[in-house]
Design an enzyme around this catalytic site. Sequence first.
Site, PDB file in Angstrom:
ATOM      1  N   GLU A  44      -2.003  -0.264   5.588  1.00 18.16           N
ATOM      2  CA  GLU A  44      -2.821  -0.137   6.793  1.00 18.16           C
ATOM      3  C   GLU A  44      -3.227  -1.523   7.296  1.00 18.16           C
ATOM      4  OE1 GLU A  44      -7.000   2.081   8.106  1.00 18.16           O
ATOM      5  OE2 GLU A  44      -6.693   1.494   6.019  1.00 18.16           O
ATOM      6  N   LYS A 110      -4.754   6.751  14.094  1.00 16.89           N
ATOM      7  CA  LYS A 110      -5.583   7.283  13.019  1.00 16.89           C
ATOM      8  C   LYS A 110      -6.619   8.254  13.576  1.00 16.89           C
ATOM      9  CE  LYS A 110      -8.472   5.511   9.196  1.00 16.89           C
ATOM     10  NZ  LYS A 110      -9.059   4.262   8.631  1.00 16.89           N
ATOM     11  N   CYS A 144      -5.079   6.182   5.722  1.00 15.32           N
ATOM     12  CA  CYS A 144      -6.261   5.955   4.892  1.00 15.32           C
ATOM     13  C   CYS A 144      -7.248   7.126   4.878  1.00 15.32           C
ATOM     14  CB  CYS A 144      -6.930   4.646   5.317  1.00 15.32           C
ATOM     15  SG  CYS A 144      -7.966   3.916   4.023  1.00 15.32           S
TER      16      CYS A 144
END
Length: 263
Positions: A44, A110, A144
Amino acid sequence: MSKVLNVALIQTALVWENPKENRRLLNEKINTVNSGVDLFVLPEMFTSGFTMNPSLVAETMEGETLSWLKEKAKEKNAVMLGSLVITENGNFYNRMVCVEPSGAVTCYDKRHTFTLAGEDKVYTAGTEKVIFNYKGWKICPLVCYDLRFPVWARNVEDYDLLIYVANWPKVRVAAWDALLQARAIENMAYCIGVNRVGLDGNNYEHSGHSVAYDVLGKRLDQIPEDTETIEIVTLEKAAIKKYRDKLNFLNDADAFSLKVQTQ
């Protein structure tokens, strides 16, 4: 359609808020890998670390990092995948980019911004789940904090491979370990997680724990923690069909619909 997919997991330290230096170091690492890899997975925010100062490192989709990724994808004849800070329409995104050798780019923003670090205050959350197809493999890219929310990863698309990239801190790495294995098992898909190592600019320590699991939750790699390394794992398409046909778990899942609220 490819019967196997060879995936290189790049577990690396990142230079804080320095895209040029991170590209240089990653370029050296990628160049050590010979032919035969179908997909490279970077962490990431691989150009900067998990920064809450996006204006210092943000790029456009026509920026240097995307150009570099396209060059590497063509050179290695492989997909290059990882997230970076993108600016678009006045917003900042923690965007996963999946760059194919042809130059085609699939993007995933995300969805679950990390409120504990204030990511929600500076980055715009994504609203769409993304599945892309490469060599006959259906791949779901996530980032994540998405890992903590299993509904978002629920395998209603019959995908083959789930990939998480992260800057997941050492202090909470037990959750990373447990949830990645759970995602593989509950979705009957290969699950790969690539996390960084080393200290970031906020003195948070990262210990890696990058990993690959098969559809039954069996670990396929031997990646050491706290170490910069690249490991290649081979995924077999036949194994997915074998166990899905035999066990039939996905067909017994609860039906549901997911509403995503746009801002």
